[in-house]
Design a protein around this motif. Structure first.
Motif, short mmCIF file in Angstrom:
data_model
loop_
_atom_site.label_atom_id
_atom_site.label_comp_id
_atom_site.label_asym_id
_atom_site.label_seq_id
_atom_site.Cartn_x
_atom_site.Cartn_y
_atom_site.Cartn_z
N SER A 245 0.83 -1.21 0.00
CA SER A 245 0.00 0.00 0.00
C SER A 245 0.86 1.25 0.00
CB SER A 245 -0.90 0.02 1.24
OG SER A 245 -0.12 0.20 2.42
N PRO A 246 0.28 2.40 -0.40
CA PRO A 246 1.00 3.66 -0.30
C PRO A 246 1.37 4.00 1.14
CG PRO A 246 -0.89 3.89 -1.76
CD PRO A 246 -1.02 2.55 -1.09
N GLU A 247 0.48 3.65 2.08
CA GLU A 247 0.75 3.93 3.49
C GLU A 247 2.04 3.25 3.94
OE1 GLU A 247 -3.57 4.69 2.87
OE2 GLU A 247 -2.17 3.12 2.24
N GLU A 248 2.24 2.00 3.48
CA GLU A 248 3.46 1.30 3.85
C GLU A 248 4.69 1.97 3.23
OE1 GLU A 248 3.00 -3.27 3.96
OE2 GLU A 248 1.24 -2.58 2.80
N CYS A 249 4.53 2.49 2.03
CA CYS A 249 5.64 3.21 1.40
C CYS A 249 6.03 4.43 2.24
CB CYS A 249 5.26 3.65 -0.01
SG CYS A 249 5.63 2.43 -1.30
N PHE A 250 5.03 5.20 2.67
CA PHE A 250 5.35 6.39 3.46
C PHE A 250 5.92 6.03 4.82
CE2 PHE A 250 2.46 8.63 0.45
CZ PHE A 250 3.35 9.62 0.06
N ALA A 251 5.49 4.90 5.38
CA ALA A 251 6.07 4.45 6.64
C ALA A 251 7.56 4.12 6.45
CB ALA A 251 5.32 3.24 7.18
N LEU A 252 7.89 3.47 5.35
CA LEU A 252 9.29 3.17 5.04
C LEU A 252 10.09 4.46 4.85
CD1 LEU A 252 8.83 0.19 2.56
CD2 LEU A 252 9.78 0.06 4.87
N LEU A 253 9.47 5.44 4.20
CA LEU A 253 10.15 6.72 4.01
C LEU A 253 10.46 7.38 5.35
CD1 LEU A 253 11.04 8.95 1.95
CD2 LEU A 253 8.76 9.93 2.26
N MET A 254 9.49 7.41 6.24
CA MET A 254 9.70 8.05 7.54
C MET A 254 10.72 7.30 8.39
SD MET A 254 8.03 10.72 7.13
CE MET A 254 8.38 11.39 8.76
N ALA A 255 10.84 5.99 8.15
CA ALA A 255 11.80 5.18 8.90
C ALA A 255 13.20 5.26 8.29
CB ALA A 255 11.34 3.73 8.94
N GLY A 256 13.33 5.95 7.15
CA GLY A 256 14.63 6.07 6.51
C GLY A 256 15.02 4.87 5.68
N ALA A 257 14.06 3.97 5.41
CA ALA A 257 14.36 2.75 4.66
C ALA A 257 14.35 2.97 3.15
CB ALA A 257 13.36 1.65 5.03
N VAL A 258 13.74 4.07 2.69
CA VAL A 258 13.77 4.42 1.26
C VAL A 258 14.03 5.91 1.16
CG1 VAL A 258 12.20 2.56 0.56
CG2 VAL A 258 11.26 4.81 1.13
N ASP A 259 14.49 6.34 -0.01
CA ASP A 259 14.81 7.75 -0.23
C ASP A 259 13.61 8.57 -0.69
OD1 ASP A 259 17.73 7.61 0.24
OD2 ASP A 259 17.67 6.29 -1.51
N ALA A 260 12.68 7.92 -1.41
CA ALA A 260 11.52 8.65 -1.93
C ALA A 260 10.41 7.67 -2.25
CB ALA A 260 11.89 9.44 -3.18
N VAL A 261 9.19 8.17 -2.19
CA VAL A 261 8.00 7.42 -2.58
C VAL A 261 7.53 7.96 -3.92
CG1 VAL A 261 5.59 6.90 -1.99
CG2 VAL A 261 7.33 6.97 -0.19
N SER A 262 7.13 7.08 -4.83
CA SER A 262 6.67 7.51 -6.14
C SER A 262 5.20 7.16 -6.33
CB SER A 262 7.50 6.84 -7.25
OG SER A 262 7.02 7.22 -8.52
N LYS A 271 -2.58 11.08 0.42
CA LYS A 271 -2.05 10.17 1.44
C LYS A 271 -1.26 10.94 2.50
CE LYS A 271 -3.67 6.37 -0.30
NZ LYS A 271 -4.82 5.70 0.38
N ILE A 272 -0.51 11.93 2.08
CA ILE A 272 0.26 12.73 3.04
C ILE A 272 -0.67 13.39 4.04
CG2 ILE A 272 1.64 14.85 3.25
CD1 ILE A 272 3.02 14.00 0.62
N VAL A 273 -1.76 13.96 3.56
CA VAL A 273 -2.72 14.61 4.46
C VAL A 273 -3.41 13.57 5.34
CG1 VAL A 273 -4.88 15.91 4.55
CG2 VAL A 273 -3.08 16.58 2.94
N ALA A 274 -3.86 12.46 4.75
CA ALA A 274 -4.58 11.44 5.50
C ALA A 274 -3.72 10.83 6.61
CB ALA A 274 -5.07 10.35 4.56
N MET A 275 -2.41 10.74 6.38
CA MET A 275 -1.51 10.14 7.36
C MET A 275 -0.92 11.15 8.33
SD MET A 275 0.53 7.38 4.95
CE MET A 275 1.44 6.67 6.35
#
Length: 340
Positions: A245-262, A271-275
């Motif tokens: 899910s997109p939510e999981e992507c943003f969680a990885l971003l906030m954890a520093g596990a990825v550099d960017a979400v596409s 999604k940014i607003v909802a989360m």
């Protein structure tokens, strides 16, 4: 998540877009260093509304967003103030021509959004402007996995929308490539990168992506990452994380596990607003790629070419009349106001 955004919009009474006092309906000459976001900040006091300018100047921009040509004139539209969708006199239950969509995809196709969404309203208007217009029905089937195979492939319904066209030279076996014809593009769709606000990640040219870790949810297209001038995945030039899910992507971003979400510009912003990540996650101004949304019809449909001709001719008239831009601007204004 997107459906709750729609409900929140109307519950809050946000029917008249903000920015009524914006410096708009003017021609602006691009200055050195300008981006669409910086121009939107100046004219609307809201950088996020750069899409209003983008869709009003697609021919002029010719794909440029980050590095605009200094000295070029672009039009600054006013946010639409009339939220009411166009009338749909040809839309009828039980009509012979049936169109299939899934819904739940704000602002493109959603039963709770004005006009059923931006793409739905564009399709409505195009069919009404088509040569020898005929009554039609739009059917909402939330299980999108059923659309191509049994429903459209077996011609239980005539035409489906909105779909992103794969790169059939890369994936000729894709069901959409082998079994379906595509309409002319219904609308352009910028695909963005979203980074942490405190990171130094940047993207101004493709060389900036090499060695980076991107995240895009499973089941989404990846042909833009492997097109002929990139081949990022097949040659291992980047790593791509594909959670569910997109939510999981943003969680990885906030954890520093990825550099960017596409994600596309609209889904990413929603999604940014909802989360609750506004201010913590920001879009990179330069789109990673540009896709388009289409209607599709089975290659074995006995009236397929007739239906496509009717839709395409109506789309052309929609653009010529200026009504296309009016519809898009209205939905964009509603969408960005909803996010406030």
């Amino acid at each position: 998540m997107r459906r709750s955004l729609t409900v929140a919009l109307f519950a809050a009474g946000l029917l008249v877009p903000g920015g009524a006092q914006a410096l708009c309906d003017v021609t602006y000459r691009v200055q050195p260093g300008d981006t669409l976001a910086s121009i939107a900040e100046t004219h609307y006091e809201d950088a996020e509304q750069w899409t209003l300018i983008y869709y009003a100047n697609q021919a002029t921009l010719a794909g440029q967003v980050q590095s605009l040509v200094s000295g070029r004139d672009i039009y600054i539209p006013c946010p639409a103030e009339n939220p009411e969708p166009d009338a749909t006199p040809l839309r009828q239950s039980g009509a012979e021509l049936t169109l299939l969509t899934a819904g739940g995809d704000v602002p493109f196709a959603d039963q709770d959004w004005p006009g059923g969404g931006m793409v739905t309203e564009l399709v409505n208007a195009a069919l009404e402007l088509s040569p020898s217009p005929v009554p039609y029905e739009i059917v909402w089937e939330p299980d999108r996995s059923q659309h191509l195979g049994p429903l459209l492939g077996q011609k239980r319904y005539d035409m489906g929308f909105p779909w992103i066209k794969p790169d059939c030279s890369l994936t000729p076996e894709d069901d959409l490539c082998t079994a379906f014809h595509f309409s002319d593009a219904l609308m352009d769709l910028p695909v963005m990168l979203f980074r942490r606000a405190d990171s130094d990640f940047r993207y101004t040219e493709d060389a900036d992506i090499l060695g980076k870790r991107l995240c895009r949810p499973a089941g989404r297209f990846t042909h833009d990452l492997d097109r002929a001038d990139r081949r990022w995945l097949v040659e291992g030039k980047i790593s791509l994380n594909q959670p569910g899910s997109p939510e999981e992507c943003f969680a990885l971003l906030m954890a520093g596990a990825v550099d960017a979400v596409s994600l596309d510009v609209f889904e990413g912003a929603a999604k940014i607003v909802a989360m609750g990540l506004r201010g913590q996650v920001v879009p990179v101004e330069q789109p990673l790629s540009r896709e388009a949304l289409y209607a599709v019809i089975s290659k074995t449909h006995w009236r397929g070419t007739t239906h496509l001709y009717r839709l395409n001719a109506g789309l052309a008239k929609l653009h010529e009349s200026g009504r296309y831009g009016e519809i898009v601007q209205r939905h964009l204004a509603l969408f960005w106001e909803a996010l406030k």
